[in-house]
Motif scaffolding. Sequence first.
Motif, PDB file in Angstrom:
ATOM      1  N   HIS A  42      38.079 -15.152 -36.432  1.00  0.00           N
ATOM      2  CA  HIS A  42      38.898 -13.959 -36.168  1.00  0.00           C
ATOM      3  C   HIS A  42      40.230 -14.281 -35.486  1.00  0.00           C
ATOM      4  O   HIS A  42      41.109 -13.431 -35.443  1.00  0.00           O
ATOM      5  CB  HIS A  42      38.125 -12.962 -35.304  1.00  0.00           C
ATOM      6  N   GLU A  67      36.447 -16.417 -31.416  1.00  0.00           N
ATOM      7  CA  GLU A  67      35.900 -17.356 -32.396  1.00  0.00           C
ATOM      8  C   GLU A  67      36.913 -17.441 -33.548  1.00  0.00           C
ATOM      9  O   GLU A  67      37.478 -16.427 -33.980  1.00  0.00           O
ATOM     10  CB  GLU A  67      34.530 -16.892 -32.903  1.00  0.00           C
ATOM     11  N   ASP A 114      31.935  -8.544 -33.420  1.00  0.00           N
ATOM     12  CA  ASP A 114      30.907  -9.056 -34.338  1.00  0.00           C
ATOM     13  C   ASP A 114      29.737  -8.075 -34.522  1.00  0.00           C
ATOM     14  O   ASP A 114      28.996  -8.171 -35.516  1.00  0.00           O
ATOM     15  CB  ASP A 114      30.338 -10.376 -33.802  1.00  0.00           C
TER      16      ASP A 114
HETATM   17 FE1  FEO Z   1      31.513 -14.635 -33.460  1.00  0.00          FE
HETATM   18 FE2  FEO Z   1      32.613 -13.442 -36.480  1.00  0.00          FE
HETATM   19  O1  FEO Z   1      32.663 -14.504 -34.937  1.00  0.00           O
END
Ligand code: FEO
Length: 406
Positions: A85, A82, A167
């Motif tokens: 990150h 994602e 996460d």
């Molecule tokens: Fe699922 Fe902090 O990204």
Amino acid sequence: MYCTRNVTDDLIWVGADDRRLAMFEGVYSVPRGVSYNSYLLLDEKTVLFDTVDKAVESVFAENVEHALSGRDLDYLVIHHMEPDHSAALRLILARHPEATVVCNAQIEKMIHQFFGENLTAKTLLVKEGDKLSCGKHTLTFLSAPMVHWPEVMVSYDLTDKILFSADAFGTFGALNGALFADEVDFSRDYLDEARRYYTNIVGKYGVQVQALLKKAAAVQIDMICPLHGFVWRENIGEYIEKYQKWSKYEPEVNGVMIAYASVYGNTENAANILACALRDRGVKTQMFDTSVTASSEIVAAAFQFSHLVFASATYNMGVFISMDELLRDIASHNLQNRTVAFIENGSWAPTSGKLMREIIAPLKSMTILEQTISIKSSLTDGQLPELNALADALAESTNQAKISNS
Ligand code: FEO
């Protein structure tokens, strides 16, 4: 100028806070900011764990260079693609073309999707249980699909017993100089934000979180380094216990959360009268106006409370907009195992009760109380016995839950 903190003697936090972001993922308000964590291990090999959001990549890059002190970057471990990150991946690999990207096959595929095929010169694909020796430290990798995307993996440092949890175990809120959860009053100041983060980001994936917790239970964990929020080195068991509860959809509070959508205050009035009646019966209550409070906060409270009451005006022959959005949000986050009641209002054809029930009833292990209070414009004296009967039913149900909890 760099801004880093040591996690251990040879592990450095090189992440950054973002206090300017209004809506995380475009959906969740973060009035207290958010942190994007990245960690650099300085062993015989240097290892960077994840990158950060584009918004903070400039200070992040300075942090990494400062922590490396002129050394090459040997490995860049990617746990989750994602962009909060992975956005700085291009920048880091441009500065450190010598780095080998360590990831699984799904992550590699997503790197190609986000950045094209030519971003990574060297990639080491790892699978569940593979080990990577970095000198004193040996890392192993565990898959954690759907916590929060399908490609997610976590790393475990076998030497220092550190879980790099992606996460999982994160929270909303900037770090504000603190790095460790034991440097703040986490229960008082951050637990609500941790719950809001968990329920809204990974709340839907309780089964997959349970699978990760099972893997985590098999190893000794002395420290958890998540991608958002604080590093955990004390009272880790208590936080894991919260994750157990949340991921099993078990309520934390035996009481009634009332969410109402009221156009002119009459539905709100009925909700208030019910709340007073519940308190008279010794039942804990919490109330939200769905037009005022963001859905993400009410979703978190719905995960927290054992009993839920939804009261809504009928609007365009449907459920009032903000209530409709809330209920669909709750349903899409897979909430289970609650006792629910409804109050509907409508000046000529109240339909919201039936429609709200249609959204919530299909969820797993939901007990829907039969008594839907139906109001025509405003609650009448003649309806007070009906409302008191609903309060009695909720009080009795919360008492039974208390008994079964004890
Ligand atoms: Fe699922 Fe902090 O990204």
